[in-house]
Scaffold this motif. Structure first.
Motif, PDB file in Angstrom:
ATOM      1  N   SER A   1     -51.061  24.120 -75.153  1.00  0.00           N
ATOM      2  CA  SER A   1     -50.619  24.526 -73.819  1.00  0.00           C
ATOM      3  C   SER A   1     -51.131  25.909 -73.453  1.00  0.00           C
ATOM      4  CB  SER A   1     -49.080  24.500 -73.761  1.00  0.00           C
ATOM      5  OG  SER A   1     -48.587  23.207 -74.009  1.00  0.00           O
TER       6      SER A   1
ATOM      7  N   ASP B   1     -42.626  17.101 -72.927  1.00  0.00           N
ATOM      8  CA  ASP B   1     -43.609  17.394 -71.880  1.00  0.00           C
ATOM      9  C   ASP B   1     -42.912  18.005 -70.670  1.00  0.00           C
ATOM     10  OD1 ASP B   1     -45.942  16.515 -73.108  1.00  0.00           O
ATOM     11  OD2 ASP B   1     -45.525  14.430 -72.607  1.00  0.00           O
ATOM     12  N   ILE B   2     -43.516  19.047 -70.118  1.00  0.00           N
ATOM     13  CA  ILE B   2     -43.030  19.658 -68.883  1.00  0.00           C
ATOM     14  C   ILE B   2     -43.944  19.178 -67.759  1.00  0.00           C
ATOM     15  CG2 ILE B   2     -42.492  21.793 -67.679  1.00  0.00           C
ATOM     16  CD1 ILE B   2     -40.755  21.203 -70.164  1.00  0.00           C
ATOM     17  N   ILE B   3     -43.378  18.413 -66.842  1.00  0.00           N
ATOM     18  CA  ILE B   3     -44.130  17.808 -65.748  1.00  0.00           C
ATOM     19  C   ILE B   3     -43.923  18.652 -64.495  1.00  0.00           C
ATOM     20  CG2 ILE B   3     -44.496  15.705 -64.403  1.00  0.00           C
ATOM     21  CD1 ILE B   3     -43.057  14.225 -66.753  1.00  0.00           C
TER      22      ILE B   3
ATOM     23  N   ARG C   1     -48.447  15.260 -58.480  1.00  0.00           N
ATOM     24  CA  ARG C   1     -48.146  15.660 -59.858  1.00  0.00           C
ATOM     25  C   ARG C   1     -49.371  16.291 -60.491  1.00  0.00           C
ATOM     26  NH1 ARG C   1     -45.839  11.812 -64.797  1.00  0.00           N
ATOM     27  NH2 ARG C   1     -46.750  13.044 -66.505  1.00  0.00           N
ATOM     28  N   ARG C   2     -49.173  17.440 -61.176  1.00  0.00           N
ATOM     29  CA  ARG C   2     -50.257  18.066 -61.918  1.00  0.00           C
ATOM     30  C   ARG C   2     -50.583  17.201 -63.124  1.00  0.00           C
ATOM     31  NH1 ARG C   2     -50.797  23.451 -59.878  1.00  0.00           N
ATOM     32  NH2 ARG C   2     -52.440  23.835 -61.414  1.00  0.00           N
TER      33      ARG C   2
ATOM     34  N   LYS D   1     -52.049  17.862 -65.942  1.00  0.00           N
ATOM     35  CA  LYS D   1     -51.885  18.463 -67.267  1.00  0.00           C
ATOM     36  C   LYS D   1     -50.457  18.949 -67.453  1.00  0.00           C
ATOM     37  CE  LYS D   1     -53.623  20.430 -71.128  1.00  0.00           C
ATOM     38  NZ  LYS D   1     -52.469  21.125 -71.721  1.00  0.00           N
ATOM     39  N   THR D   2     -49.796  18.432 -68.478  1.00  0.00           N
ATOM     40  CA  THR D   2     -48.467  18.908 -68.813  1.00  0.00           C
ATOM     41  C   THR D   2     -48.578  20.007 -69.861  1.00  0.00           C
ATOM     42  OG1 THR D   2     -48.188  17.291 -70.595  1.00  0.00           O
ATOM     43  CG2 THR D   2     -47.495  16.623 -68.379  1.00  0.00           C
TER      44      THR D   2
ATOM     45  N   LYS E   1     -45.144  27.936 -68.058  1.00  0.00           N
ATOM     46  CA  LYS E   1     -46.196  27.388 -67.216  1.00  0.00           C
ATOM     47  C   LYS E   1     -46.550  28.413 -66.160  1.00  0.00           C
ATOM     48  CE  LYS E   1     -49.129  24.472 -65.486  1.00  0.00           C
ATOM     49  NZ  LYS E   1     -50.370  24.131 -66.215  1.00  0.00           N
TER      50      LYS E   1
ATOM     51  N   ILE F   1     -40.067  20.452 -61.124  1.00  0.00           N
ATOM     52  CA  ILE F   1     -40.287  20.485 -62.562  1.00  0.00           C
ATOM     53  C   ILE F   1     -39.321  19.529 -63.243  1.00  0.00           C
ATOM     54  CG2 ILE F   1     -38.728  22.471 -62.804  1.00  0.00           C
ATOM     55  CD1 ILE F   1     -40.453  23.383 -65.153  1.00  0.00           C
TER      56      ILE F   1
END
Length: 574
Positions: free
Chosen positions: A368, A425-427, A435-436, A438-439, A450, A464
Motif C-alpha cells: 500500500s 481492504d479499504i475501498i 470506485r478507485r 486500487k485498494t 490513504k 470509504i
C-alpha cells in the motif's frame, strides 16, 4: 490487496528490520572550520534571514558558489546569524557536504547521530549486500525507541540503488542530520518528526559505490558500479506485473523466489512494513518519475498510468515545484516538462526502454506504499563541489514531500469486540461516485492510511468502506464489511481519522442476498443448507433413499442437532 492477499515477509533475512547493537567504532564527526580548517570553528545550526540551516551555504555571498558558514551569531537565542562578512568564513573540506562519504563513514555517522539524538533516532540494518556490507539506515521519529504509535504514518527514502549514482546518498545522509539538528530549533521539522515515522537508507548498493569512479557522469553495468556485485540492475530485479498477477491467482506462488539479489530480497522484506509514502533517489537526469515504469501490450507512445494517477501527479508536482531548478531552471538535457513524467514513457524515450521489475512498481503493486523516483543531478557521480548545491536544490522538496503523508484519511479497522483486523481492504469511492480501482490493506495492527486530495473548490467528499474476505486456505469462509462512510478532505482539514467496525455480511462462494430476498427467506426458515448438503443428501446410499421415499416424515425426524453437527461447516445464517 485484491482478494485480501498480502505480501508476507519470508525468512531470507532474520527479521524485517534488524536493530543493530552497534559497537562504537569511533567518531566520524569532522571538525568544521574556516580557512582550510585552520580558522575558527563554524557554528551549526543557525538561521540566515529566518531560514534554518544545519550546513554551510552558498546563499550568503551574492553571485558566488563558495560554501560559507558563520563563526559568530547575531542572536544566540534565535540562532540568527550576522550579515556582516567578517562574521563568516569559507568552509573547509572537512565540513559536511564538502566531500563524499565512504560506506564506513556513513555507518559511523549513523551510529553517532543515533547516539547523540537517542530519543528521536535509531540505527537499523535491513540485511547485507552481495559482498557482506551492512545495508544500514537511520529511523527518525518522536519516541523512536518505543513501539510506534498507532496510526503514525511511515515514510521511507532509499538512495544509491545504482552504485555510480552517488549524490542521492549524500543528500539522504544530510537529510538525517538536518532533521535531527532541527528538532529543537525549527517548528516545521519538529512537527514532521513528531507526526511521522521516517526511515532513511542512504545506500542500497554499497558494493557498486565502491566500484564507481568519481567524476564519471555516465556508465552502466557492473564495471561502472551501476549494477551490484551480482551484475544485476537492482531497479529491475523486483517482482513484475506478471509476478503480481500470478501472486493473486496462485496461493502457492512465492514472489521472493526466483534467484533475486540479496539487496532486492532485503528491500522486499523491509517493504512488508506498512510504509505509506516513499521515494528512491537516482542521478543522471533532473526530474521526478511516477508509476508505472513498465508497459503492458504493444502501445509505447502513451504513458502507462496507475489508478492513483491523480495522487502520484500531485506528489510529483509537489516535489518538482519546491525544487530550485527542476521545473524550468535545469540545463540538463535529460529533463521533463514541468519537472515530472510517467516512468514508462520517459524511460522508453530517454534510457533505451521501460523498466520491468522496478522498486516503485513493486511497491505500488504488492503493498500500500506510494513511491516516486527522484532523479537529482545530470551527472551521475559529479565532483564533490556540487554536493552542497544539490542539497540546497532539494531541501525544500524533501520536507514538502514528507508532509504529504498527512493528507487524506487514516484509521483502524476492527471486528466485533474491537479486535483489530489485518489484511482488510479499504475501498474508496471518488466524489463522482466511481470506485478507485486500487485498494489499500490494513497493517498487522488494523491500521490504514490513504492519501487523498482536496478538490479544486477546496474540498472533496469521498466514501470509504472496509472489507475482509477470509476466503483463503484455512480461513473461516466468511466475508466482513463495515458501513460506508462519507469523508470530506479539504485544504483546511486535510487529514481525517475514521475508525471502521466490520461485521459478518456473507460467506465465500455464496451470492449475497438482497433485502427483499432475506425477508422472504426469514419467513420460511431460520437455516438453509448449502448446495453441498443438498447434494450429499441426494447421493446417500440406496437404503437411505428408499427410506426417504417411504415418506417425508421419516427423513424429517432426523435430530436437528445431529444434522447441524455433521454439516455445520456448510450451513450459513440468513
Amino acid at each position: 490487496s485484491p482478494q485480501g492477499k498480502r505480501l508476507q515477509g519470508q525468512l531470507y533475512i532474520s527479521i524485517s528490520v534488524v536493530l543493530l547493537s552497534f559497537v562504537h567504532l569511533g567518531t566520524s564527526q569532522k571538525s568544521c572550520r574556516i580557512y582550510s580548517g585552520l580558522g575558527e570553528p563554524c557554528i551549526f545550526p543557525y538561521r540566515l534571514n529566518g531560514q534554518f540551516y544545519s550546513e554551510c551555504t552558498t546563499k550568503f555571498l551574492e553571485d558566488s558558489t563558495d560554501p560559507m558558514c558563520p563563526i559568530r551569531l547575531e542572536n544566540s537565542q534565535s540562532l540568527e546569524a550576522s550579515n556582516n562578512p567578517k562574521d563568516w568564513g569559507r568552509c573547509a573540506k572537512e565540513c559536511d557536504l564538502q566531500e563524499y562519504s565512504s560506506n564506513q563513514e556513513i555507518f559511523d555517522d549513523i551510529v553517532e547521530l543515533s547516539s547523540k539524538y537517542f530519543h528521536i533516532a535509531k540505527p537499523f540494518t535491513i540485511g547485507q549486500s552481495s559482498k557482506g556490507q551492512q545495508l544500514v539506515g537511520i529511523r527518525i521519529s518522536q519516541n523512536v525507541r518505543k513501539e510506534r504509535k498507532l496510526m503514525k504514518p511511515m515514510v521511507r527514502f532509499v538512495g544509491n540503488m545504482h552504485g555510480n549514482e552517488a549524490v542521492g546518498r549524500e543528500v539522504l545522509l544530510h537529510l538525517s542530520r538536518h532533521l535531527l539538528q532541527g528538532y529543537n530549533e525549527d517548528e516545521r521539522i519538529r512537527k514532521i518528526i513528531d507526526e511521522t515515522d521516517i526511515s532513511i537508507l542512504p545506500s542500497l548498493n554499497p558494493d557498486g559505490y565502491d566500484q564507481a569512479s568519481r567524476g564519471s557522469c555516465s556508465g552502466t553495468g557492473k564495471l561502472a558500479g551501476m549494477f551490484n556485485e551480482g551484475n544485476t540492475d537492482l531497479n529491475q530485479d523486483f517482482p513484475t506485473w506478471v509476478d503480481y498477477e500470478r501472486f493473486l491467482e496462485d496461493e502457492d506462488f512465492d514472489p521472493f523466489e526466483g534467484g533475486r539479489q540479496p539487496e532486492t530480497l532485503a528491500m522486499m522484506e523491509w517493504s512488508v512494513s506498512p510504509f505509506v509514502l516513499s521515494a528512491n533517489l537516482h542521478d543522471g537526469a533532473v526530474l521526478v518519475t511516477y508509476p508505472f515504469d513498465h508497459f503492458q501490450g504493444e502501445e509505447r507512445s502513451e504513458p502507462h498510468l496507475t489508478p492513483d494517477n491523480d495522487i502520484f501527479h500531485h506528489l510529483a508536482q509537489t516535489y518538482a515545484s519546491n525544487h530550485a531548478t527542476m521545473v524550468n531552471g535545469t540545463k540538463c538535457f535529460r529533463r521533463s516538462l514541468n519537472g515530472f513524467a510517467n516512468g514508462a514513457l520517459w524511460h522508453s524515450q530517454n534510457t533505451g526502454g521501460a523498466l520491468e521489475g522496478s522498486l516503485k512498481d513493486f511497491s505500488y503493486l504488492f503493498t500500500s506504499n506510494m513511491e516516486l523516483s527522484l532523479v537529482l543531478t545530470c551527472c551521475k557521480y559529479p565532483t564533490s563541489f556540487f554536493l552542497l548545491r544539490e542539497w540546497e536544490n532539494n531541501k525544500r522538496s524533501l520536507l514538502a514531500y514528507m508532509e504529504q503523508v498527512q493528507m487524506g484519511i487514516k484509521g483502524i479497522v476492527s471486528l466485533e469486540g474491537n479486535r483489530p483486523q489485518a489484511g482488510a481492504d479499504i475501498i474508496i469511492w471518488n466524489p463522482d461516485g466511481k470506485r478507485r480501482a486500487k485498494t489499500v490493506a490494513t497493517s498487522d495492527n488494523g491500521e490504514f492510511w490513504k492519501i487523498l486530495l482536496p478538490g479544486p473548490n477546496g474540498n472533496n467528499t469521498y466514501k470509504i468502506q472496509a472489507r475482509w474476505e477470509d476466503c483463503g486456505r484455512g480461513g473461516s469462509g466468511r466475508i466482513f464489511e463495515s458501513l460506508q462512510h462519507k469523508i470530506i478532505v479539504s485544504y483546511k482539514n486535510p487529514l481525517k481519522v475514521k475508525q471502521l467496525r466490520m461485521r459478518n455480511v456473507g460467506f465465500c462462494g455464496v451470492n449475497e442476498l438482497d433485502g427483499l430476498q432475506v425477508i422472504e427467506e426469514l419467513l420460511l426458515r431460520a437455516r438453509i443448507p448449502k448446495k453441498a448438503v443438498q447434494t450429499e443428501i441426494e447421493n446417500k446410499d440406496t437404503d437411505d433413499i428408499q427410506a426417504e421415499t417411504v415418506g417425508e416424515k421419516e427423513y424429517m425426524e432426523v435430530p436437528e442437532e445431529s444434522f447441524e453437527e455433521d454439516h455445520y461447516d456448510v450451513f450459513y445464517d440468513i
